[in-house]
Every structure is written in structure tokens, then in C-alpha cells.
Design a protein around this motif. Structure first.
Motif, PDB file in Angstrom:
ATOM      1  N   ARG A   1      -3.247  -5.102 -52.407  1.00  0.00           N
ATOM      2  CA  ARG A   1      -2.990  -5.827 -53.648  1.00  0.00           C
ATOM      3  C   ARG A   1      -1.507  -5.813 -53.999  1.00  0.00           C
ATOM      4  N   TRP A   2      -0.879  -4.655 -53.856  1.00  0.00           N
ATOM      5  CA  TRP A   2       0.547  -4.565 -54.126  1.00  0.00           C
ATOM      6  C   TRP A   2       1.356  -5.405 -53.140  1.00  0.00           C
ATOM      7  N   TYR A   3       0.836  -5.506 -51.924  1.00  0.00           N
ATOM      8  CA  TYR A   3       1.542  -6.245 -50.874  1.00  0.00           C
ATOM      9  C   TYR A   3       1.862  -7.676 -51.323  1.00  0.00           C
ATOM     10  N   GLY A   4       0.926  -8.311 -52.034  1.00  0.00           N
ATOM     11  CA  GLY A   4       1.149  -9.691 -52.448  1.00  0.00           C
ATOM     12  C   GLY A   4       2.375  -9.855 -53.325  1.00  0.00           C
ATOM     13  N   GLY A   5       2.555  -8.955 -54.299  1.00  0.00           N
ATOM     14  CA  GLY A   5       3.724  -9.050 -55.165  1.00  0.00           C
ATOM     15  C   GLY A   5       5.001  -8.596 -54.478  1.00  0.00           C
ATOM     16  N   LEU A   6       4.901  -7.523 -53.703  1.00  0.00           N
ATOM     17  CA  LEU A   6       6.079  -7.000 -53.018  1.00  0.00           C
ATOM     18  C   LEU A   6       6.643  -8.012 -52.023  1.00  0.00           C
ATOM     19  N   ALA A   7       5.756  -8.799 -51.420  1.00  0.00           N
ATOM     20  CA  ALA A   7       6.226  -9.812 -50.467  1.00  0.00           C
ATOM     21  C   ALA A   7       7.121 -10.842 -51.137  1.00  0.00           C
ATOM     22  N   HIS A   8       7.007 -10.985 -52.473  1.00  0.00           N
ATOM     23  CA  HIS A   8       7.859 -11.908 -53.225  1.00  0.00           C
ATOM     24  C   HIS A   8       8.961 -11.170 -53.989  1.00  0.00           C
ATOM     25  N   GLY A   9       9.180  -9.889 -53.654  1.00  0.00           N
ATOM     26  CA  GLY A   9      10.253  -9.130 -54.275  1.00  0.00           C
ATOM     27  C   GLY A   9       9.948  -8.644 -55.671  1.00  0.00           C
ATOM     28  N   VAL A  10       8.662  -8.550 -56.017  1.00  0.00           N
ATOM     29  CA  VAL A  10       8.266  -8.131 -57.364  1.00  0.00           C
ATOM     30  C   VAL A  10       7.498  -6.818 -57.262  1.00  0.00           C
ATOM     31  N   PHE A  11       8.018  -5.790 -57.910  1.00  0.00           N
ATOM     32  CA  PHE A  11       7.312  -4.505 -57.943  1.00  0.00           C
ATOM     33  C   PHE A  11       6.255  -4.532 -59.050  1.00  0.00           C
ATOM     34  N   PRO A  12       5.135  -3.826 -58.854  1.00  0.00           N
ATOM     35  CA  PRO A  12       4.038  -3.858 -59.839  1.00  0.00           C
ATOM     36  C   PRO A  12       4.357  -3.039 -61.084  1.00  0.00           C
ATOM     37  N   ALA A  13       5.260  -3.536 -61.887  1.00  0.00           N
ATOM     38  CA  ALA A  13       5.791  -2.771 -63.019  1.00  0.00           C
ATOM     39  C   ALA A  13       4.731  -2.436 -64.050  1.00  0.00           C
ATOM     40  N   HIS A  14       3.737  -3.287 -64.219  1.00  0.00           N
ATOM     41  CA  HIS A  14       2.747  -3.087 -65.277  1.00  0.00           C
ATOM     42  C   HIS A  14       1.457  -2.469 -64.756  1.00  0.00           C
ATOM     43  N   ASP A  15       1.484  -2.014 -63.521  1.00  0.00           N
ATOM     44  CA  ASP A  15       0.308  -1.356 -62.943  1.00  0.00           C
ATOM     45  C   ASP A  15       0.483   0.150 -63.085  1.00  0.00           C
ATOM     46  N   PRO A  16      -0.364   0.832 -63.875  1.00  0.00           N
ATOM     47  CA  PRO A  16      -0.199   2.279 -64.051  1.00  0.00           C
ATOM     48  C   PRO A  16      -0.418   3.075 -62.777  1.00  0.00           C
ATOM     49  N   LEU A  17      -1.006   2.460 -61.757  1.00  0.00           N
ATOM     50  CA  LEU A  17      -1.217   3.162 -60.486  1.00  0.00           C
ATOM     51  C   LEU A  17       0.048   3.189 -59.634  1.00  0.00           C
ATOM     52  N   TRP A  18       1.048   2.378 -59.972  1.00  0.00           N
ATOM     53  CA  TRP A  18       2.289   2.363 -59.198  1.00  0.00           C
ATOM     54  C   TRP A  18       3.137   3.561 -59.621  1.00  0.00           C
ATOM     55  N   GLN A  19       3.226   4.561 -58.723  1.00  0.00           N
ATOM     56  CA  GLN A  19       3.887   5.822 -59.037  1.00  0.00           C
ATOM     57  C   GLN A  19       5.048   6.127 -58.091  1.00  0.00           C
ATOM     58  N   TYR A  20       5.496   5.124 -57.344  1.00  0.00           N
ATOM     59  CA  TYR A  20       6.357   5.412 -56.202  1.00  0.00           C
ATOM     60  C   TYR A  20       7.748   4.811 -56.349  1.00  0.00           C
ATOM     61  N   PRO A  21       8.762   5.482 -55.769  1.00  0.00           N
ATOM     62  CA  PRO A  21      10.120   4.920 -55.771  1.00  0.00           C
ATOM     63  C   PRO A  21      10.162   3.604 -54.998  1.00  0.00           C
ATOM     64  N   PRO A  22      11.230   2.849 -55.162  1.00  0.00           N
ATOM     65  CA  PRO A  22      11.264   1.506 -54.554  1.00  0.00           C
ATOM     66  C   PRO A  22      11.202   1.503 -53.036  1.00  0.00           C
ATOM     67  N   GLY A  23      11.583   2.616 -52.403  1.00  0.00           N
ATOM     68  CA  GLY A  23      11.514   2.663 -50.944  1.00  0.00           C
ATOM     69  C   GLY A  23      10.108   2.551 -50.403  1.00  0.00           C
ATOM     70  N   ALA A  24       9.107   2.787 -51.265  1.00  0.00           N
ATOM     71  CA  ALA A  24       7.724   2.619 -50.819  1.00  0.00           C
ATOM     72  C   ALA A  24       7.403   1.159 -50.528  1.00  0.00           C
ATOM     73  N   GLY A  25       8.146   0.249 -51.162  1.00  0.00           N
ATOM     74  CA  GLY A  25       7.892  -1.171 -50.957  1.00  0.00           C
ATOM     75  C   GLY A  25       7.966  -1.600 -49.499  1.00  0.00           C
ATOM     76  N   PRO A  26       9.078  -1.316 -48.794  1.00  0.00           N
ATOM     77  CA  PRO A  26       9.140  -1.701 -47.386  1.00  0.00           C
ATOM     78  C   PRO A  26       8.040  -1.074 -46.532  1.00  0.00           C
ATOM     79  N   VAL A  27       7.624   0.147 -46.860  1.00  0.00           N
ATOM     80  CA  VAL A  27       6.555   0.783 -46.086  1.00  0.00           C
ATOM     81  C   VAL A  27       5.251   0.002 -46.266  1.00  0.00           C
ATOM     82  N   LEU A  28       4.959  -0.384 -47.506  1.00  0.00           N
ATOM     83  CA  LEU A  28       3.730  -1.131 -47.759  1.00  0.00           C
ATOM     84  C   LEU A  28       3.812  -2.564 -47.237  1.00  0.00           C
ATOM     85  N   LEU A  29       5.020  -3.063 -47.038  1.00  0.00           N
ATOM     86  CA  LEU A  29       5.197  -4.393 -46.448  1.00  0.00           C
ATOM     87  C   LEU A  29       5.202  -4.362 -44.918  1.00  0.00           C
TER      88      LEU A  29
END
Length: 440
Positions: A62-90
Motif C-alpha cells: 500500500r505504501w509502495y503506491g504513494g512512494l512511487a510518486h515521491g509521497v511519504f504516507p504522512a497521515h498514516d499512523p503506521l508509518w514509523q520509519y525514516p525516509p531511507g525506508a522508502g527506497p527499500v520498500l520501492l
């Protein structure tokens, strides 16, 4: 035909290593095949009823969809990770022929194999040991299929590679540690142990430069890369933490708290929970102060001290955390494995305690997790055993680290023939001492 002695010794050492390498490779293949089988049968009740793999299916994807467009899930309380997690999930996008889940598992196995190869190579050097590789190869399957459905293996790979690069490539060590810290913070602790000097300053400088450059890039091209900071402050007390163990026992004495799913974990809510969370943060501060005190007072460094310090630091921060998720054991197994690559390490008994705690963790989650969630006597007993092993490991690790570096610096032994003898080839050193008259 006469062969030089060192050639014979090298050939003998290689002959001894080959069966060990084959045994490690066989164990790795067998262990990972078992983990994949368990993952394929993830729906069984004893394996969590689908919860373990579900995090990749419904959360990461689910996070992958937003991260692929350069948008971090700011309003998702489950997002607990620094920005470097984005490339790993992508990263599963690198394998377009597979589904997201298949690609994620394949890349996790690749990171696992990279860690194994690095530990084998480090353990094969003179004065080192393959015990570290054996602990990693045999320790990871103790967590069943969980490591394949979390990205902690990738984070641990960055920390392991950073530590193993320290002695030869301090700049690489710093850059890798920073990359790991940008994914899950804790790899920054691997920079605690290097001895004072130019190499340590180089590692810290490259870590700072790498972190600054990557964070600037995220800020420039992504939206809300630092939103995770807002979510961390709201976290409570996870049922598997030390505070959670105390609250679980308190339910048997009439405490009216309840357990609910919050911030990506099962947490306690009710009276005194904020006080327990505050106490955990205070103990984390005490742990940080102890590590700083050790750093200031340390005088003796061995080749294993950076490894030992990293393991001790992560253990202390783990046991004082409000959250001790089962995948945290991946970090500890990886760092314990690095320690055991060196024959100078002081952490052998600590590694044994970590392996035991890892085995208990797989019973806690997913096998008997319902018992832990409902705070039955069985669940409380499991948590007392697992967390008791971790507490013993943390205390023993820090004590052994402190003692190994305490006191005046060790000086290298003087060679026969005076101080200039160290400049001579080895045969000449022997001759220079052979004609000295014995002391009377």
C-alpha cells in the motif's frame, strides 16, 4: 620439489576451510528452503494465520503506491520509519517479472546471502573465525519465516557490512552506517566503537556527509519525508517490551488495562501506561549516558572492540525500548555474528544468550502470540523468559565491554634485540635474540 613453509600452511588452511564453507552453504540452502516453505504455508494457525506475511501484502504494498510518486504516507499512523525506508520498500520494482511480494522476498534473500558471504569472507582471514557466519546461517531460521516478511534483514546487512568495512575502509563504514541509520536509525550505533584517531574521524565525517546529502535529496524531490517524527511521539507500550511484560503481569493483580492495535503493534492502553512509557524513555537515556561514559573512559582497543561496542549499544537500546518487536532479533543475531568473526571478541556468552532469546521469540510470535496478547500465565512466562534472556545479554555485554577496554593502554611486547629489531625480517629477529645471554 620443496615448497615454502608459508605455502604449505596456506594450502593446509584452505583444505580445512573448504569443508566448512561447503557445510555453511548447505546449511544456508536448507535453512532458507525451510523458511520459504513456512512462508508458503503462512496461513496455518500455528504460523500466525497469515499475519506474518500480511504486512508485506497489505502494508508495504500500500505504501509502495504513494512512494512511487515521491509521497511519504504522512497521515498514516503506521508509518514509523525514516525516509531511507522508502527506497527499500520501492526496491521490488527492480524485479518487474515478479509480484511485489515475490520480489520483496527475493531481495530479502539476496541481502541475507550478502551478509552470509561477508561473514564467511571476514571469518576466513587469519586470526578470525567462521563462527560468526555459522551463527547467522543457523540463527536466522530460528525466527521461522518472519525475516523474509520484514525489511530488517536489509537494514542489518547495511550495519554488518559497515562494521566489517571498518578496519580497511573507514569511509565506506561511515557511509554504510549512515545509509542504515536513514532506514531504521539503530545502525548509527555501529560508529560508537572505533578507536580514537584519524580513521574514526573519517568514518564519522563520511557518515555525516552521506546523511546530509541523502536527507537533502529527499527534502528536494519528495513530499513529507520527515513525517515519521510526528508518529513516533504517540507510541505507547508494546506488549513484548519490558514495560509490556510488567503490565501483562499487572493484569493478574487486577490492573484494568486493555490491549489494542496501535501504531503497527499490539499496545497496552489504560492507567499508568504513560508512566511506563516515560520510564522506558528515561532508561534509554541512562543507557545512552552509560555508553558515553564507556566511550570517554575506554583505553584499550582490540580489533573486536568496534564490533563488541555495536552489539552492546544495540542491546541496551533494545531492552529499554517501548517496542521490542520480534524482528529486532534479526539485528542482534547479525551483530552477534560480526562479533564472533573475531577471536578477540568478549561477546561469546552474549551471543549464546541472544540465540536462546531468538528461539523463544519464535514461540512468542507467531506460535503462541494469542497467549501473549491476552496476557495469560503462559504468555507472561514466555515474555519473562525472552526478556530475561535479553536483559542478561545486555548487562553481560556491557560489563564485558567495559572490562575489556578498562585500564592503561596495552603496549606491544618488546622483541629481542632492542627496539630496532621490529624493523628486521622475521628470521633476522630470531637470530638477533638467539645470541643474547640469558638474564640472571
Amino acid at each position: 620439489m620443496n615448497l615454502a613453509p608459508h605455502t604449505l600452511m596456506t594450502s593446509a588452511a584452505n583444505a580445512v576451510r573448504r569443508p566448512r564453507h561447503l557445510a555453511l552453504a548447505t546449511a544456508w540452502l536448507a535453512g532458507r528452503a525451510l523458511m520459504l516453505w513456512l512462508l508458503a504455508h503462512n496461513g496455518l494457525a500455528v504460523l500466525g494465520g497469515g499475519r506474518v506475511a500480511g504486512e508485506v501484502w497489505w502494508l508495504y504494498h500500500r505504501w509502495y503506491g504513494g512512494l512511487a510518486h515521491g509521497v511519504f504516507p504522512a497521515h498514516d499512523p503506521l508509518w514509523q520509519y525514516p525516509p531511507g525506508a522508502g527506497p527499500v520498500l520501492l526496491s521490488p520494482a527492480l524485479l518487474p517479472g515478479l509480484t511485489y511480494f515475490q520480489a520483496f522476498v527475493a531481495l530479502t534473500l539476496a541481502a541475507d546471502a550478502a551478509v552470509t558471504g561477508a561473514l564467511v569472507r571476514a571469518g576466513g582471514r587469519p586470526g578470525h573465525s567462521l563462527c560468526g557466519a555459522a551463527v547467522w546461517v543457523g540463527g536466522l531460521p530460528l525466527l521461522l519465516h518472519l525475516p523474509l516478511a520484514r525489511y530488517d534483514v536489509q537494514v542489518t546487512a547495511l550495519a554488518v557490512l559497515a562494521l566489517l568495512a571498518w578496519s580497511r575502509y573507514p569511509r565506506v563504514c561511515g557511509a554504510l552506517a549512515a545509509a542504515g541509520a536513514l532506514v531504521k536509525v539503530w545502525p548509527a550505533l555501529v560508529l560508537l566503537g572505533p578507536a580514537r584517531g584519524r580513521a574514526a574521524r573519517s568514518a564519522w565525517t563520511w557518515a555525516a556527509l552521506t546523511a546530509a546529502a541523502v536527507l537533502a535529496l529527499f527534502a528536494a524531490v519528495c513530499r513529507d519525508p520527515f513525517s515519521f517524527l510526528l508518529q513516533q511521539g504517540g507510541r505507547g507500550v508494546q506488549i513484548e517490551s519490558f514495560g509490556g511484560t510488567l503490565l501483562g503481569l499487572a493484569t493478574h493483580a487486577g490492573w484494568p488495562g486493555t490491549v489494542g492495535y496501535r501504531y503497527g503493534a499490539m499496545e497496552f492502553t489504560g492507567p499508568y501506561v504513560p508512566a511506563v512509557a516515560a520510564a522506558s524513555l528515561a532508561f534509554t537515556g541512562v543507557a545512552f549516558a552509560l555508553l558515553l561514559l564507556w566511550r570517554v573512559r575506554a583505553r584499550n582497543w582490540t580489533p573486536a572492540t568496534p564490533y563488541d561496542a555495536a552489539l552492546s549499544a544495540v542491546l541496551l537500546f533494545t531492552v529499554t525500548s517501548r517496542v521490542i518487536s520480534p524482528q529486532y532479533m534479526v539485528w542482534l543475531v547479525g551483530l552477534a555474528a560480526v562479533c564472533l568473526t573475531s577471536r578477540h571478541t568478549t561477546q561469546r556468552p552474549v551471543a549464546a544468550l541472544i540465540v536462546a532469546a531468538t528461539a523463544v521469540s519464535s514461540v512468542v510470535y507467531p506460535v503462541l502470540y494469542h497467549e501473549v496478547v491476552t496476557s495469560t500465565w503462559t504468555g507472561c512466562a514466555l515474555m519473562l523468559v525472552r526478556n530475561g534472556l535479553l536483559a542478561a545479554a545486555a548487562a553481560l555485554s556491557f560489563i564485558r565491554l567495559w572490562r575489556s577496554t578498562d585500564g592503561p593502554p596495552h603496549l606491544p611486547p618488546r622483541l629481542p634485540g632492542g627496539p630496532l629489531a621490529s624493523l628486521l625480517p622475521l628470521p633476522a629477529r630470531r637470530l638477533s635474540g638467539a645470541h643474547r645471554s640469558p638474564s640472571r
